[in-house]
Design an enzyme around this catalytic site. Structure first.
Site, short mmCIF file in Angstrom:
data_model
loop_
_atom_site.label_atom_id
_atom_site.label_comp_id
_atom_site.label_asym_id
_atom_site.label_seq_id
_atom_site.Cartn_x
_atom_site.Cartn_y
_atom_site.Cartn_z
N LYS A 1 3.49 1.97 -10.98
CA LYS A 1 2.22 1.23 -10.88
C LYS A 1 2.11 0.18 -11.98
CE LYS A 1 0.80 3.17 -7.19
NZ LYS A 1 0.74 2.37 -5.94
N TYR B 1 5.51 7.91 -11.25
CA TYR B 1 4.45 7.22 -10.50
C TYR B 1 3.75 6.18 -11.38
CZ TYR B 1 -0.01 6.63 -8.04
OH TYR B 1 -1.10 6.11 -7.41
N ASN C 1 0.81 -1.21 0.00
CA ASN C 1 0.00 0.00 0.00
C ASN C 1 0.85 1.27 0.00
OD1 ASN C 1 -2.52 1.29 0.06
ND2 ASN C 1 -2.41 1.56 2.27
#
Length: 534
Positions: free
Chosen positions: A442, A438, A371
């Site tokens: 991902k 980012y 997370n």
């Protein structure tokens, strides 16, 4: 020679079996005759001989209603039974959950004590109980009658609810809390729907028992607090001249009420479900669930307030706010000692080794939730420096790799399966503006999950992703999402709960999009892209 065979489909019954069936039939016939005689007499005018009364009338029911004040009696019966049911469920359901999930000294003794009021005849403890209620001036009141009926009703609810709780996989609750669901949400969205048959069964059966409870109510009730069964006994056996037909009419009302309640109870519960089953695991068995990271509104919400029961959580991240240092570097998060934190850099191997060493001492790992994310970097690709790029990759992707590889080694060496749930983003497949680092991380997390699924799926190890969009604390309208609103953190938690639970056993290498239909839309404007939180 002609052979005579038994027709197909007819069961072969031994002589002993026929004897049992004849006995049962004889018993049922006598029971039906007894009930039918009371019903017929309640409508008869005179019945001194012969198979049927001389005439029929319904006047005895109106006479019984007026003479025995059945309206007041039924009202008192309804009030007492509803209060007993409500209090029994309010206390008994949590107690049954605790008895099923917790292992504590004297647990077997508590179970035996709960069985006593249910197994023993009420008169054996009713007289001492009534004596106590008279001494405290509760006898002869509605409160005293309720208190007396709670003595067998409350243990009965606990014993009924306990096997229903035991049939619920504890990992479902653990995963719910691990994924951010608070106690109220776990109870409302997980436990209550799963326990609803048991709660209904316990409530309806307590209702039936309370209506039929004669001894305890008789010992403590007065004329204003007596139930129907006590009033029926008084009509039949107290001094005075009363028509037998009126008493039988009152008995029919009681039988009809009990029969209706019993039929309703059987609609919701199978009697065999009340028998407790032997569980393979201990009731309080809880394995640590590993959770790391936390950034942004949705990430913080999902990472906070972890299991208060059923699962121990190790939470890691860069944030040190609201932490109190404990022994060996562990801290207590928000005062809950089952939610432990360890400060450290997630991208360092020695930190990952320390975490899994502690997990090994605490009993192992069931679910890993990746997370962690660094979301605040919004720099055009042409201007981003190598240092910033490496920092984002380390926080978002390297940390997930270090913990995931140790998790799969842990499960592989232990010969058991496990689940990894990683937080991805719509940016893994559709680029955000000025968030290239980012988005790359991902996409890497999704590729990592697919690789784990392909290579280790045969060992029962699963790796899936959640790609949420616009996760904010307070849900608000959002024009860039087809759903028309932002995503609540609890909705992402529900998705993580599903992926971590046995219900998703056949899902591996999957990306679950909790994005309000964003991925399905062909095109989104740049101005709307800037407002997206995830």
């Amino acid at each position: 020679m002609t052979a005579v065979s038994r027709p197909r489909g007819l069961p072969r019954v031994r002589p002993g079996g026929w004897a049992v069936w004849l006995f049962v039939a004889f018993f049922l016939l006598n029971l039906a005759a007894l009930i039918l005689s009371v019903v017929v007499n309640s409508f008869g005018t005179k019945w001194f001989g012969g198979w049927l009364p001389e005439g029929f009338t319904g006047a005895w029911y109106s006479d019984a209603w007026a003479e025995f004040a059945l309206g007041d009696v039924l009202t008192a019966t309804l009030e007492i039974t509803l209060i007993v049911v409500a209090l029994s469920l309010l206390v008994g359901v949590p107690a049954g959950y605790a008895l099923a999930r917790r292992d504590f000294p004297g647990r077997r003794v508590v179970t035996v004590l709960l069985l006593l009021p249910v197994a023993l005849p009420p008169i054996t403890y009713g007289i001492p109980l009534a004596t106590v209620l008279y001494k405290v001036h509760l006898a002869g009141t509605m409160t005293g009658v309720v208190a007396a009926n709670l003595v067998p009703a409350l243990p009965f609810v606990v014993l009924v609810v306990t096997p229903f709780v035991e049939q619920i996989d504890a990992n479902v609750e653990s995963a719910a809390r691990m994924c951010g669901a608070r106690t109220r949400q776990v109870f409302a969205r997980v436990l209550v729907p799963l326990l609803l048959p048991g709660i209904l069964a316990a409530g309806i059966l307590v209702l039936v028992r309370t209506v039929a409870m004669f001894e305890l109510t008789f010992l403590v009730a007065d004329a204003d607090s007596q139930t129907l069964i006590v009033a029926l006994y008084g009509a039949a056996f107290t001094p005075g001249i009363r028509a037998a037909q009126a008493i039988d009419a009152m008995a029919v009302v009681y039988m009809a009420l009990s029969a209706v309640l019993l039929v309703i109870a059987l609609m919701f519960v199978n009697p065999t479900q009340i028998v407790a089953q032997v569980r393979e695991a201990r009731p309080n068995e809880r394995r640590p669930v590993r959770l790391h990271g936390g950034a942004g509104a949705g990430h913080r919400r999902r990472g906070a307030d972890r299991p208060r029961a059923g699962a121990a959580v190790r939470r890691r991240g860069r944030r040190r706010a609201r932490r109190r240092r404990g022994r060996r570097g562990l801290a207590v998060h928000d005062g809950d000692r089952r939610v432990a934190t360890m400060p450290g850099d997630l991208a360092r191997e020695d930190v990952a080794d320390a975490v899994f060493a502690r997990l090994a001492r605490d009993g192992g790992l069931d679910v890993l939730v990746n997370n962690a994310a660094m979301t605040g970097v919004r720099t055009p690709f042409a201007d981003i420096g190598a240092g910033v790029w490496d920092a984002v990759v380390a926080a978002n992707l390297r940390s997930a790799y270090l913990l995931s590889v140790r998790a799969v080694r842990h499960w592989r060496d232990a010969g058991r399966g496990g689940a990894i749930v990683s937080l991805s983003s719509p940016g893994a497949s559709r680029a955000h503006e000025n968030q290239s680092a980012y988005d790359v991380t991902k996409a890497g997390i999704e590729a990592l999950s697919r690789a784990i699924a392909v290579e280790l799926g045969g060992l029962g190890i699963r790796a899936n992703c959640i790609a949420p969009a616009s996760v904010v604390e307070e849900v608000r309208p959002a024009t860039d999402l087809p759903a028309g609103r932002t995503t609540a953190p609890e909705e992402v938690a529900d998705a993580a709960l599903f992926l971590a639970s046995p219900a998703a056993a056949q899902l591996n290498g999957h990306v679950l999009r909790v994005d309000g239909g964003l991925h399905a839309r062909l095109r989104t404007g740049p101005s709307e892209e800037r407002g997206r939180d995830s």
